[in-house]
Design an enzyme around this catalytic site. Structure first.
Site, short mmCIF file in Angstrom:
data_model
loop_
_atom_site.label_atom_id
_atom_site.label_comp_id
_atom_site.label_asym_id
_atom_site.label_seq_id
_atom_site.Cartn_x
_atom_site.Cartn_y
_atom_site.Cartn_z
N GLN A 32 0.83 -1.21 0.00
CA GLN A 32 0.00 0.00 0.00
C GLN A 32 0.87 1.26 0.00
O GLN A 32 2.07 1.19 0.28
CB GLN A 32 -0.92 -0.03 1.23
CG GLN A 32 -0.18 -0.26 2.54
CD GLN A 32 -0.99 -0.99 3.61
OE1 GLN A 32 -2.18 -1.22 3.46
NE2 GLN A 32 -0.34 -1.35 4.71
N ASP A 87 0.23 0.77 13.55
CA ASP A 87 0.63 2.08 14.08
C ASP A 87 0.89 2.04 15.59
O ASP A 87 1.50 2.95 16.14
CB ASP A 87 -0.45 3.13 13.75
CG ASP A 87 -1.82 2.70 14.25
OD1 ASP A 87 -2.10 2.85 15.44
OD2 ASP A 87 -2.61 2.17 13.44
N GLY A 139 -2.99 -11.36 8.35
CA GLY A 139 -3.77 -11.80 9.50
C GLY A 139 -4.66 -12.99 9.18
O GLY A 139 -4.94 -13.82 10.05
N ASP A 156 -8.04 -4.32 14.00
CA ASP A 156 -7.82 -2.87 13.80
C ASP A 156 -7.35 -2.71 12.36
O ASP A 156 -6.17 -2.45 12.10
CB ASP A 156 -6.76 -2.42 14.81
CG ASP A 156 -6.46 -0.94 14.73
OD1 ASP A 156 -7.09 -0.24 13.93
OD2 ASP A 156 -5.56 -0.49 15.47
N THR A 158 -7.67 -1.88 7.99
CA THR A 158 -8.09 -0.93 6.96
C THR A 158 -9.48 -1.38 6.46
O THR A 158 -10.05 -2.33 6.97
CB THR A 158 -7.07 -0.94 5.80
OG1 THR A 158 -6.76 -2.30 5.48
CG2 THR A 158 -5.78 -0.26 6.17
N ASP A 159 -9.99 -0.69 5.46
CA ASP A 159 -11.35 -0.98 4.95
C ASP A 159 -11.39 -2.34 4.23
O ASP A 159 -10.35 -2.89 3.87
CB ASP A 159 -11.76 0.12 3.95
CG ASP A 159 -11.91 1.47 4.64
OD1 ASP A 159 -12.12 1.50 5.86
OD2 ASP A 159 -11.80 2.49 3.94
N1 SAM Z 1 -7.51 2.89 12.65
C1 SAM Z 1 -7.45 2.62 11.28
C2 SAM Z 1 -8.69 2.84 10.50
O1 SAM Z 1 -9.75 2.28 10.82
O2 SAM Z 1 -8.61 3.62 9.56
C3 SAM Z 1 -6.76 1.33 11.01
C4 SAM Z 1 -5.32 1.61 11.24
S1 SAM Z 1 -4.14 0.38 11.06
C5 SAM Z 1 -2.88 1.40 10.37
C6 SAM Z 1 -4.65 -0.67 9.74
C7 SAM Z 1 -3.60 -1.71 9.44
O3 SAM Z 1 -4.22 -2.87 8.91
C8 SAM Z 1 -2.55 -1.29 8.42
O4 SAM Z 1 -1.31 -1.11 9.06
C9 SAM Z 1 -2.52 -2.46 7.41
O5 SAM Z 1 -1.21 -2.79 7.01
C10 SAM Z 1 -3.19 -3.55 8.22
N2 SAM Z 1 -3.77 -4.63 7.40
C11 SAM Z 1 -4.55 -4.52 6.30
N3 SAM Z 1 -4.85 -5.75 5.83
C12 SAM Z 1 -4.26 -6.65 6.65
C13 SAM Z 1 -4.22 -8.06 6.68
N4 SAM Z 1 -4.82 -8.82 5.75
N5 SAM Z 1 -3.53 -8.66 7.68
C14 SAM Z 1 -2.89 -7.92 8.63
N6 SAM Z 1 -2.91 -6.56 8.64
C15 SAM Z 1 -3.58 -5.94 7.67
#
Ligand code: SAM
Length: 281
Positions: A32, A87, A139, A156, A158-159
């Site tokens: 990303q 984060d 994950g 926690d 992303t979308d």
């Molecule tokens: N608080 C935030 C929001 O709702 O906008 C979420 C923040 S956190 C930075 C989201 C994290 O999810 C990112 O660091 C991303 O790399 C991680 N992420 C996305 N897909 C993932 C997956 N399949 N497995 C593990 N982590 C994942």
């Protein structure tokens, strides 16, 4: 002319803009685009794939609500799994509960944590705690393969698009259910009922297929789409209100900026239009 960052909300044909004074970091990881912007009002802003993940101004609302609500319900949470959350904000809040012995953080993207440790140390520094094990992998894969058992899982993410998509499937929730203790809880960020109604509806249907009891609670987060956000609370045993742990709450006296007992209770009172979405078949 000041520089402006705009996040587009295509579902709502709307957008949110903020003035920025500097771009501190902007790179593409294998997964990303990651940016750290500086805003005169919101402070530093973490942006992933053009979506605001957090701002220094209001991140406490999201991180306190995703962590303290379950941690004041579960009577003895010692092992916690965080999926996403690279984060470190959620970890910072979890570790305010000393009874938590071990936290496993699984984020797909190591670069998110590295960048946050450099630019957002007040949010991320607990990633370095000796109670925390950071694993940088998908994950979805982790929960499928692990033999560990957790008291609490916090998603926690992303979308539900791009790399985050797999964290919103029935298969993923089924694996989470398997690795939760018999009295375990799962919390996930559940998007905006106003702007992404369909995501919330699908997520609630899938969670309900796996967990016998699911609840939702809300928070106002100004820099997320519509400013109105939901969290899912899926449980094997504890009720989010009846099992609120008064003794623990009175004893700890944590100094928090958003969460308190009144907020805990009020957050589960949902407007009619939200109740319709989460109960829709
Ligand atoms: N608080 C935030 C929001 O709702 O906008 C979420 C923040 S956190 C930075 C989201 C994290 O999810 C990112 O660091 C991303 O790399 C991680 N992420 C996305 N897909 C993932 C997956 N399949 N497995 C593990 N982590 C994942």
């Amino acid at each position: 002319m000041p520089a402006i960052f705009t996040e587009e909300y295509p579902e709502a044909k709307a957008s949110f803009s903020l003035e920025i004074s500097r771009v501190l970091y902007s790179e593409k990881s294998p997964f990303q685009k990651i940016e750290i912007l500086e805003s005169p009002f919101f402070g530093k802003v973490l942006v992933i794939d053009d979506c605001i993940m957090l701002t220094e101004k209001d991140e406490f609302i999201y991180h306190e609500m995703i962590a303290h609500v379950p941690l004041y319900v579960h009577p003895h949470p010692t092992r916690v799994l965080v999926i996403g959350g690279g984060d470190g904000g959620t970890i910072r809040e979890i570790l305010k509960h000393r009874e938590v012995d071990q936290v496993v953080l699984v984020d797909i993207d190591k670069m998110v944590s590295e960048v946050c440790l450099k630019y957002l140390p007040k949010i991320s520094s607990q990633l370095l705690s000796n109670k925390v094990t950071c694993l940088f992998q998908d994950g979805v894969h982790y929960v499928k393969e692990t033999t560990e058992i957790f008291d609490l899982i916090i998603i926690d993410s992303t979308d539900p698009i791009g790399v985050g998509e797999g964290l919103f499937t029935r298969e993923f929730y089924t694996d989470c259910h398997r690795i939760l203790a018999d009295d375990g809880l799962l919390i996930n960020q559940a998007e905006s009922p106003l702007y992404t109604r369909k995501w919330l509806m699908q997520l609630s249907q899938k969670l309900a297929q796996v967990f016998s009891h699911i609840f939702f609670y809300q928070a106002n987060i100004p820099t997320y789409p519509s400013g109105y956000w939901l969290f899912g609370f899926a449980t094997k045993k504890y009720h989010p209100l009846r099992n609120f742990n008064q003794e623990k709450y009175d004893k700890k006296k944590l100094s928090l900026k958003y969460y308190n007992q009144g907020i805990h209770n009020a957050a589960f009172v949902l407007p009619n239009f939200v109740r319709e979405i989460i109960h829709a078949e």
